[in-house]
Design an enzyme around this catalytic site. Structure first.
Site, PDB file in Angstrom:
ATOM      1  N   ASP A   1       0.852  -1.187   0.000  1.00  0.00           N
ATOM      2  CA  ASP A   1       0.000   0.000   0.000  1.00  0.00           C
ATOM      3  C   ASP A   1       0.887   1.235   0.000  1.00  0.00           C
ATOM      4  OD1 ASP A   1       0.721  -0.751   2.704  1.00  0.00           O
ATOM      5  OD2 ASP A   1      -0.638   0.816   3.415  1.00  0.00           O
TER       6      ASP A   1
ATOM      7  N   ASP B   1       8.913   2.813  -1.401  1.00  0.00           N
ATOM      8  CA  ASP B   1       8.189   2.475  -0.169  1.00  0.00           C
ATOM      9  C   ASP B   1       6.847   1.854  -0.521  1.00  0.00           C
ATOM     10  OD1 ASP B   1       7.290   2.347   2.439  1.00  0.00           O
ATOM     11  OD2 ASP B   1       6.848   4.475   2.604  1.00  0.00           O
TER      12      ASP B   1
ATOM     13  N   GLU C   1      -0.098  -1.023   5.758  1.00  0.00           N
ATOM     14  CA  GLU C   1       1.000  -0.520   6.594  1.00  0.00           C
ATOM     15  C   GLU C   1       0.945   0.985   6.773  1.00  0.00           C
ATOM     16  OE1 GLU C   1       4.873   1.106   7.736  1.00  0.00           O
ATOM     17  OE2 GLU C   1       3.803   1.437   5.840  1.00  0.00           O
ATOM     18  N   GLU C   2       0.601   1.706   5.718  1.00  0.00           N
ATOM     19  CA  GLU C   2       0.640   3.166   5.774  1.00  0.00           C
ATOM     20  C   GLU C   2      -0.438   3.756   6.688  1.00  0.00           C
ATOM     21  OE1 GLU C   2       3.081   4.679   4.821  1.00  0.00           O
ATOM     22  OE2 GLU C   2       3.960   3.759   3.045  1.00  0.00           O
TER      23      GLU C   2
ATOM     24  N   ASP D   1      11.710  -2.327   4.699  1.00  0.00           N
ATOM     25  CA  ASP D   1      10.849  -1.145   4.587  1.00  0.00           C
ATOM     26  C   ASP D   1      11.543   0.068   5.200  1.00  0.00           C
ATOM     27  OD1 ASP D   1       8.676   0.475   4.160  1.00  0.00           O
ATOM     28  OD2 ASP D   1       7.539  -0.239   5.889  1.00  0.00           O
TER      29      ASP D   1
ATOM     30  N   HIS E   1     -18.317  35.224  15.155  1.00  0.00           N
ATOM     31  CA  HIS E   1     -17.760  36.331  14.384  1.00  0.00           C
ATOM     32  C   HIS E   1     -16.807  37.107  15.296  1.00  0.00           C
ATOM     33  CE1 HIS E   1     -17.390  40.029  12.179  1.00  0.00           C
ATOM     34  NE2 HIS E   1     -18.229  39.634  11.222  1.00  0.00           N
TER      35      HIS E   1
ATOM     36  N   THR F   1     -12.936  35.818   9.272  1.00  0.00           N
ATOM     37  CA  THR F   1     -12.840  36.350  10.631  1.00  0.00           C
ATOM     38  C   THR F   1     -13.723  35.533  11.572  1.00  0.00           C
ATOM     39  OG1 THR F   1     -14.552  37.954  10.087  1.00  0.00           O
ATOM     40  CG2 THR F   1     -12.270  38.682   9.875  1.00  0.00           C
TER      41      THR F   1
ATOM     42  N   ARG G   1       7.866  10.929  19.376  1.00  0.00           N
ATOM     43  CA  ARG G   1       8.609   9.739  18.946  1.00  0.00           C
ATOM     44  C   ARG G   1       9.336   9.198  20.172  1.00  0.00           C
ATOM     45  NH1 ARG G   1       7.075   7.827  13.833  1.00  0.00           N
ATOM     46  NH2 ARG G   1       6.414   9.667  12.660  1.00  0.00           N
TER      47      ARG G   1
ATOM     48  N   HIS H   1       7.087   9.129   0.969  1.00  0.00           N
ATOM     49  CA  HIS H   1       5.900   9.892   1.400  1.00  0.00           C
ATOM     50  C   HIS H   1       5.854  11.290   0.797  1.00  0.00           C
ATOM     51  CE1 HIS H   1       5.190   7.364   5.330  1.00  0.00           C
ATOM     52  NE2 HIS H   1       5.447   6.616   4.275  1.00  0.00           N
TER      53      HIS H   1
END
Length: 494
Positions: A118, A149, A183-184, A212, A244, A346, A359, A461
């Site tokens: 994928d 990838d 996987e993605e 990968d 607003h 606005t 991470r 990517h």
């Protein structure tokens, strides 16, 4: 035996092995165009796992993988892994996982190659120079979404096995494949399948190989670690509807102001994570690691030029690589509910949702990170004394993965790289996350190696993703050589 004859016998054996490798290389070189056309056919399938409208293409992609493997013999199956629930409550079939097995000799090692077919979304108008789903060869680079990838590496593994078969050479090891199509978007359904087949399909597997990932520079690499990923939503809700700003500005405490305020407390301008407990959980950089990083081929100036910046967070190679691979980081990805279209509007949004990730690295536990982040943001928010409501949710909690570079798998990898490329590989880690590596490790208890063939500049990517013809073809040779090297690992080294 006459010991004078022994060197001659050894020479004959060595010559046979060298001749077999030479024959395999010749075969691979003579089939380059066929390999490129196979990649062209695969890239043409828009197997975007994030787009529900492309799900038929994804199903077709998995059938195409099975069709590629079936003529090679062995046992090929399309494994049903169930359904996926959509945000609207509807369900849709997940793409089947392709498994295959070539050889079942109990006297040989058995390796399992994992890959996915994928891809990330891609449109020409995103800034691609070529049609992302029409493989285009420009000066030896093969451009197309999924080329690096992970479609070319998957094909390279299949072609490696195919080369042995075409030359009537016995595979040096038994080879199994697990190829998925989600996987993605988080490998939906794959964890459950691995657990369900732990004592069947995976029971005789000795080693797991993942390709990968990519090289760090022009020097080939072996990857021994990845960071995990804790992905959060921080939602601040205020008025019952958008307002607003001219009419209500100055009279309400705005959710966006609250959200920006708490996001600013996650990380300092110098990159220091401000959430208590995160940095304290990380093991200090050892002298051995420092030496490994120092020896890695990496050019800071090239890195800056590649990503288009004139200053990095750190000014020396070791610090930069360490913070890329083995230290955690906070990244803020976007704010849902905020106005982002061209033009002016606005509006005071009634509800905004920040999306950020941490991470994580070994010694960090996702469950604890979830608590640390949630408690900290609620504490910071409380100090603002805002009437708005804060909700913090962790939607991904993927663990990091780390391997032993002294394992025979890595020694075999070094030997294979040396044979094909005539250089020693860099031993590197990945800053990104490949959750399936940790799943394989936790569920099967098998040893894992990541063996990339993608280039450092492949643009995974991103727009204009590519794999070079050189990496694709030489990578196939690397896999052929690696199977032979793994076959020489002594059983006691498993």
């Amino acid at each position: 035996m006459d010991f004078l004859v022994l060197p001659a016998i050894l020479l004959v054996i060595s010559t046979v092995h060298a001749f077999q490798y030479t024959e395999l290389v010749r075969y691979i070189d003579s089939h380059q165009e066929e390999y490129v056309e196979a990649l062209r056919d695969w890239v043409a399938i828009e197997s975007d796992s994030s787009n529900m409208l492309k799900r038929p293409d994804l199903h077709r992609m998995m059938e195409m993988v099975a069709q590629k493997l079936r003529p090679m013999g062995g046992n090929v199956e399309l494994v049903d892994i169930g359904e996926q629930e959509l945000p609207n409550g509807q369900t849709i079939a997940l793409p089947k996982v392709v498994t295959a097995q070539f050889g079942n000799d109990p006297n040989k090692h058995t390796v399992c190659v994992y890959g996915h077919v994928d891809v990330q979304p891609a449109k020409l108008e995103d800034g691609w120079a070529t049609d992302p789903y029409n493989l285009t060869d420009i000066k030896g680079n093969l451009y197309g979404r999924g080329a690096s990838d992970n479609k070319a590496p998957v094909l390279a593994w299949i072609h490696a096995v195919e080369a042995y078969q075409a030359l009537n050479m016995e595979l040096p090891v038994n080879v199994k494949f697990v190829i998925e199509g989600m996987e993605e978007t988080g490998s939906n359904g794959l964890d459950a399948m691995i657990l369900a087949q732990r004592d069947t399909f995976f029971s005789d597997v000795d080693y797991i190989i993942i390709s990968d990932c990519g090289w760090l520079s022009r020097r080939p690499a072996l990857t021994y670690g990845t960071r995990g990923n804790c992905y959060f939503y921080a939602e601040v809700e205020g008025p019952k509807q958008d307002l607003h700003s001219g009419v209500y500005g100055g009279t309400v405490i705005e959710p966006m102001t609250d959200l920006i305020g708490i996001l600013d407390t996650l990380i300092s301008p110098s990159g220091k994570i401000l959430i208590p407990g995160i940095r304290e959980a990380v093991a200090p950089l050892s002298d051995e690691e420092w030496k490994m990083y120092q020896d890695i081929q990496f050019d800071l100036d090239n890195y800056k030029n590649k990503i288009g910046v004139n200053q990095l967070m750190y000014s020396n190679k070791v610090d930069l690589l360490a913070h890329m691979w083995r230290y955690p980081t906070v990244s803020i990805h976007g704010i849902e509910g905020a106005f982002s279209d061209p033009g002016t509007k606005t509006v005071i949004p009634a509800k905004v949702i920040a999306k950020f990730s941490i991470r994580q690295v070994p010694n960090m536990d996702p469950a604890l990170v979830k608590k640390q982040v949630t408690d900290y943001l609620h504490l910071v928010f409380a100090k603002r004394k805002s009437p708005n409501k804060l909700k913090v949710t962790m939607v991904i909690g993927a663990k990091p993965w780390l391997a032993d570079t002294q394992h025979p798998l890595y020694e075999a990898g070094k030997a294979a790289v040396k044979r094909v490329f005539d250089v020693d590989p860099d031993l590197i880690r990945e800053g990104g996350t490949i959750p399936i590596a940790r799943t394989f490790q936790d569920v099967t208890r098998k040893s894992i190696i990541m063996m990339p063939i993608g280039g450092f500049d492949d643009g995974l990517h991103s727009q204009n993703e590519k794999i070079s013809r050189y990496n694709y073809i030489e990578g196939t040779k690397l896999f052929v050589a690696y199977l032979n090297e793994v076959s020489q690992i002594k059983k006691s080294g498993v």
